[in-house]
Design a protein around this motif. Structure first.
Motif, PDB file in Angstrom:
ATOM      1  N   HIS A   1       0.829  -1.230   0.000  1.00  0.00           N
ATOM      2  CA  HIS A   1       0.000   0.000   0.000  1.00  0.00           C
ATOM      3  C   HIS A   1       0.854   1.267   0.000  1.00  0.00           C
ATOM      4  N   TRP A   2       1.971   1.208  -0.714  1.00  0.00           N
ATOM      5  CA  TRP A   2       2.745   2.417  -0.902  1.00  0.00           C
ATOM      6  C   TRP A   2       2.037   3.335  -1.887  1.00  0.00           C
ATOM      7  N   THR A   3       2.308   4.633  -1.760  1.00  0.00           N
ATOM      8  CA  THR A   3       1.642   5.635  -2.591  1.00  0.00           C
ATOM      9  C   THR A   3       2.534   6.022  -3.758  1.00  0.00           C
ATOM     10  N   SER A   4       2.081   5.694  -4.970  1.00  0.00           N
ATOM     11  CA  SER A   4       2.857   6.001  -6.168  1.00  0.00           C
ATOM     12  C   SER A   4       2.432   7.339  -6.755  1.00  0.00           C
TER      13      SER A   4
ATOM     14  N   SER B   1      16.829   3.512  -9.124  1.00  0.00           N
ATOM     15  CA  SER B   1      16.531   4.823  -8.545  1.00  0.00           C
ATOM     16  C   SER B   1      15.257   5.414  -9.140  1.00  0.00           C
ATOM     17  N   ASN B   2      15.074   5.254 -10.442  1.00  0.00           N
ATOM     18  CA  ASN B   2      13.886   5.833 -11.091  1.00  0.00           C
ATOM     19  C   ASN B   2      12.607   5.186 -10.586  1.00  0.00           C
ATOM     20  N   TYR B   3      12.623   3.865 -10.483  1.00  0.00           N
ATOM     21  CA  TYR B   3      11.427   3.153 -10.003  1.00  0.00           C
ATOM     22  C   TYR B   3      11.063   3.603  -8.596  1.00  0.00           C
ATOM     23  N   PHE B   4      12.020   3.642  -7.692  1.00  0.00           N
ATOM     24  CA  PHE B   4      11.703   3.948  -6.305  1.00  0.00           C
ATOM     25  C   PHE B   4      11.407   5.428  -6.094  1.00  0.00           C
ATOM     26  N   SER B   5      11.757   6.265  -7.060  1.00  0.00           N
ATOM     27  CA  SER B   5      11.495   7.696  -6.892  1.00  0.00           C
ATOM     28  C   SER B   5      10.011   8.030  -6.946  1.00  0.00           C
ATOM     29  N   GLN B   6       9.184   7.089  -7.396  1.00  0.00           N
ATOM     30  CA  GLN B   6       7.754   7.375  -7.512  1.00  0.00           C
ATOM     31  C   GLN B   6       7.010   7.312  -6.185  1.00  0.00           C
ATOM     32  N   PHE B   7       7.617   6.743  -5.136  1.00  0.00           N
ATOM     33  CA  PHE B   7       6.870   6.450  -3.917  1.00  0.00           C
ATOM     34  C   PHE B   7       7.054   7.544  -2.871  1.00  0.00           C
TER      35      PHE B   7
ATOM     36  N   GLU C   1       6.597   7.311   0.168  1.00  0.00           N
ATOM     37  CA  GLU C   1       7.194   6.767   1.383  1.00  0.00           C
ATOM     38  C   GLU C   1       8.713   6.938   1.412  1.00  0.00           C
ATOM     39  N   LEU C   2       9.330   7.133   0.238  1.00  0.00           N
ATOM     40  CA  LEU C   2      10.784   7.294   0.178  1.00  0.00           C
ATOM     41  C   LEU C   2      11.209   8.737  -0.054  1.00  0.00           C
ATOM     42  N   ALA C   3      10.263   9.636  -0.123  1.00  0.00           N
ATOM     43  CA  ALA C   3      10.595  11.039  -0.379  1.00  0.00           C
ATOM     44  C   ALA C   3      11.468  11.582   0.748  1.00  0.00           C
TER      45      ALA C   3
END
Length: 911
Positions: A769-772, A869-875, A877-879
């Motif tokens: 349930h991460w927010t993309s 890096s590009n894939y995980f930049s959408q979430f 939760e990692l901002a």
């Protein structure tokens, strides 16, 4: 290793020179998947693995040393045997090693580490005192008198033997007395509520029996298994002097283990208990002597009972002990967690190591690897490793990897342990916990073999002994012990020491770090040179200290009188290990070197130079000036000319040949001339290809060899100087015949590498349930050169496939054709007319396509990989997350064929 064997290994490095990542078992294991991952590591150029049981972050019970773990270890070992890969074992359930994740203390609380607590009260005598004491934790009771704030040494009394049934009865003599009770208390660990006593012989015997023998019992029958040895990770002698908020509520305290009083008295012949007040109060020279001996004994017990038992276990069974310590950059940690002397412990490692964590947030000082590599040089150990790439973020590029490993190699590292390769990335915690340095999940994994070969070739060049360094730096152990209550001062001095090390490297010098044992027992003086069994040093340097061993300063004096060079930086020591504070003997020895008024001049921050009487000596008041003033004593091995700067050298002597690794520490391309003290005819060894060729632009002079070289940013050039001329190839100057700019647009498609069967199961962000923030993926059919993020692919991680036709003008016979990709983010596999032209993963991203190109129309296919890096930049939760917790740098998301792309045709003069 002779030159012929070195050349063969360089062309095709064997398993022992190849990377062996930490393979983190962090999820339930599927046997087929695990076998595929091990085979994939072998295919991409790795030579082995270190098996580590990561603490599961999903609420699962501890796995380490369970039957589940033993089954996993056996399966991993069998997979490595099938792939002919080296197999290593990590010796605990994550770091720090030494407690089996807390299991060691279960049912055995006496195995927990302990700190010493002092309780004092002032009594007025004469009279009788009765004091109730807890004998279960009591270590000692002393009484003493004070003269102002100073202990009167002659008044010290040991009252420990007067305690019976928890009650102390003592007739207090006349006057004011301080009664001190010292008790031992168990401390917590960093991540668990217990941690082992690594100074305790029996506790560490149990650790070795359960972990080391336990693993060996489970795998020693596996046929064809190359079980190499064990990895111990960041063990700690004590945590008594570590400040860590409310959790470590004892800080500051002194380290303790039950064996300490007896061991101290055996080593020094006087009572530890009676003199304990000198550990906490000033008592003149005696306080300094006692503090040094207290810490030296703790360091000895830790080294013998932890590292020594591991080493002997491995040595007796033909296995290798290895590991690294902790926070090697900070003297305060040297003292608090390692007893003040890292090198004492490295002597008990067949392969000593370090780590470089957070490489984009923390520079690795040259001194850090030198603690380990110096012991390897001294003791004839061929390998020293680095646990590398940790906390680098998802977007770590090959160019950045090159910067990291080149700096490590230039400072003596010759084995790489990437941290880490994770079995699984399922779930939010696995994604955010020290995300992998490398891994099969990365889109660039198909291209990794090229980098692995490059790295292995550098390990070949840096291995095998023959290290040549002009300088020996004294490891300031005694100063650490003497300032045990002053961690801020120790941190300041370690910062100075680290800066000095880097400045010396950039000034063209190389050095090893020698502790007092190496100087007194492993070296001798011959004709102005400090010699060990493997090296010769022209100068001995004492960094900024107040205290040193008198024996070390006397060795400096002997070196000077033999015609050698000695140097004192920042301060002149006044105190010694042997005699304590304000030692007249050490001061007289220094005056003999620098003159009767040297202490007064040093206090005024004057530079002191003594030349030719018969040796050379100097005092340099400011650490930042050390490299400059040292050149008045000793010409550096490497000098730069014609605008060249920031080149660092690593020098090996092999038979009559001199091997130099020359590293461009700067971030810019530069060209100029280097002068090397050794004489010889240069041959370039290219670690990207394994090829070697003579270098023509050089001159040999009485003072050495001058070579003109051109460096790319972060590039390392390997030069072998031969005693006789190398057979020269005819290398005529080239002229540019034609240049074709490939402007695009290109036919474009993608491969979603994250959807491959062995990879797709890792991605559970939707289930978690991460927010993309990513829009739907729309792939353009045509795309120009540039960042593909600008064309709707900002959150795409995978392969971008570029196709185009390029019309190349006439290619005369004997010409060379080059494809210049400009910039690639991060790597590219190129085909020309359907045939492989190779990989481009470092600047300047150029490939020789002479054998594949033709006059007229040619077809190019360029498969570009980026990172996760590009894939995980959408979430969301990692901002804003740090690099070690799933975050990354925005500039790292630049992806694709950036360009500009050009094809150039060159023709040699006279062709």
């Amino acid at each position: 290793m002779d030159i012929k064997k070195l050349r063969d290994e360089f062309r095709s490095p064997g398993q022992r020179y190849r990377m062996a990542p930490l393979f983190r078992v962090n999820d339930e294991i599927d046997s087929d998947e695990m076998k595929w991952q091990i085979a994939s590591l072998r295919e991409q150029g790795c030579g082995g693995i270190f098996a580590i049981c990561e603490v599961f972050d999903d609420g699962a019970p501890d796995k380490f040393l369970s039957e589940w773990w033993w089954n996993v270890v056996r399966d991993l070992a069998q997979a490595c045997a099938r792939e002919e890969m080296d197999f290593w074992v990590y010796d605990d359930e994550d770091w720090p090693s030494g407690s089996i994740g807390g299991q060691l203390m279960e049912g055995h609380p006496e195995r927990n580490w302990k700190y010493l607590k002092s309780t004092e009260r002032v009594l007025q005598g004469p009279g009788e005192v009765e004091e109730e004491l807890d004998e279960s934790s009591l270590v000692a009771v002393t009484a003493f008198r004070m003269d102002g704030r100073k202990v009167i040494e002659d008044s010290l009394q040991d009252l420990t033997g007067t305690v019976h049934g928890g009650l102390l009865r003592w007739q207090v003599p006349e006057g004011s007395w301080t009664l001190a009770a010292y008790s031992a208390h168990p401390g917590k660990g960093f991540f668990i509520d217990t941690y082992g006593d690594l100074m305790d012989r029996e506790a560490m015997k149990a650790f070795v029996d359960q972990v080391y023998q336990g693993h060996l019992d489970r795998i020693q029958d596996i046929q064809s298994l190359k079980f190499v040895g064990y990895f111990t990770d960041e063990p700690a002698m004590s945590l008594s002097m570590i400040e860590w908020g409310e959790r470590f509520d004892w800080y500051p305290a002194m380290p303790y283990t039950p064996e300490l009083p007896e061991a101290f008295e055996q080593r020094y012949g006087f009572s530890w208990r009676k003199n304990l007040p000198l550990l906490y109060h000033d008592g003149g020279p005696a306080s300094f002597r006692f503090r040094c001996r207290h810490w030296e004994t703790c360091c000895f017990l830790y080294s013998e009972n932890y590292f020594g038992q591991i080493y002997r276990f491995c040595e007796e069974r033909g296995l290798l002990s290895s590991g690294h310590l902790v926070v090697e950059e900070n003297f305060a940690n040297h003292l608090a967690q390692q007893g003040g002397n890292l090198q004492a412990h490295y002597r008990y490692m067949h392969i000593p190591g370090i780590d470089w964590i957070h490489p984009f947030e923390q520079h690795l000082p040259a001194t850090t690897p030198k603690y380990a590599t110096s012991i390897a040089h001294l003791d004839g150990r061929e390998r020293t490793w680095c646990e590398t790439f940790a906390a680098s973020g998802w977007g770590l590029t090959f160019q950045e990897m090159r910067h990291i490993v080149n700096w490590e190699h230039i400072n003596g590292i010759n084995m790489q342990i990437p941290i880490c390769c994770k079995y699984s990335l399922r779930g939010p915690k696995r994604t955010r916990f020290f995300n992998p340095g490398i891994g099969y999940q990365q889109p660039y994994w198909d291209h990794f073999r090229g980098f692995a070969d490059y790295e292995a070739r550098l390990c070949v060049l840096a291995s095998g002994g023959g290290h040549s360094a002009q300088l020996a730096l004294v490891y300031p152990t005694v100063d650490l012990w003497g300032h045990c209550w002053e961690p801020a001062l120790l941190k300041q001095r370690s910062d100075e020491f680290n800066r000095m090390g880097d400045q010396l490297r950039l000034a063209g010098y190389d050095f090893d770090i020698l502790d007092d044992y190496a100087i007194s027992s492993q070296s001798r003086i011959e004709s102005g040179v400090l010699r060990t069994s493997t090296e010769s040093f022209e100068a001995l340097i004492l960094p900024h200290v107040d205290a040193a061993r008198l024996s070390t300063v006397r060795k400096m004096k002997d070196l000077f009188h033999s015609g050698g060079a000695v140097c004192f930086i920042g301060n002149l020591p006044r105190h010694s290990f042997e005699n304590g504070s304000e030692d007249a003997q050490i001061q007289d020895a220094i005056r003999d070197l620098l003159g009767e008024d040297c202490y007064d001049r040093a206090a005024r921050k004057e530079t002191i130079l003594v030349l030719g009487q018969p040796g050379k000596a100097c005092f340099i008041p400011e650490t930042e000036d050390a490299a400059v003033h040292l050149q008045t004593l000793l010409q550096p091995d490497l000098r730069c000319h014609e605008g060249l700067k920031d080149i660092v050298a690593f020098h090996r002597v092999i038979d009559e040949n001199h091997l130099y690794l020359l590293y461009n520490f700067s971030k810019r391309k530069q060209e100029g001339v280097v002068s090397l003290l050794a004489q010889g005819h240069p041959e370039i060894w290219n670690p990207e290809t394994g090829e070697t060729h003579p270098h023509e632009d050089y001159t040999i002079r009485p003072t050495g060899t001058r070579i003109r070289l051109s460096f790319q940013p972060d590039e390392l050039i390997s030069v072998l100087l031969h005693p006789h001329p190398v057979t020269r190839q005819i290398r005529r100057k080239e002229k540019l015949l034609s240049e074709v700019l490939i402007q695009g647009p290109f036919e474009f498609s993608i491969e979603e590498t994250m959807s491959r069967p062995h990879i797709a199961w890792n991605w559970t962000q939707k289930e978690d349930h991460w927010t993309s923030m990513a829009p739907p993926l729309v792939v353009p059919k045509k795309i120009p050169a540039g960042d593909w993020c600008q064309y709707g692919l900002a959150h795409f991680s995978g392969l971008g496939i570029y196709d185009c036709d390029v019309d190349i003008p006439l290619i005369p016979g004997g010409s060379r054709v080059e494809l210049d990709l400009g910039r690639v983010a991060i790597s590219a596999e190129v085909k020309v007319n359907g045939q492989s032209a190779g990989l481009a993963y470092f600047e300047p991203y150029r490939l020789d396509i002479t054998s594949l190109a033709k006059s007229g129309m040619n077809h190019l296919e360029i498969r570009v990989a980026n990172t996760l890096s590009n894939y995980f930049s959408q979430f969301q939760e990692l901002a804003g997350a740090p690099l070690h917790s799933g975050g990354d740098l925005p500039e790292r998301r630049i992806s694709g064929l950036i360009g500009p792309l050009k094809v150039r045709v060159y023709q040699s003069d006279g062709a």
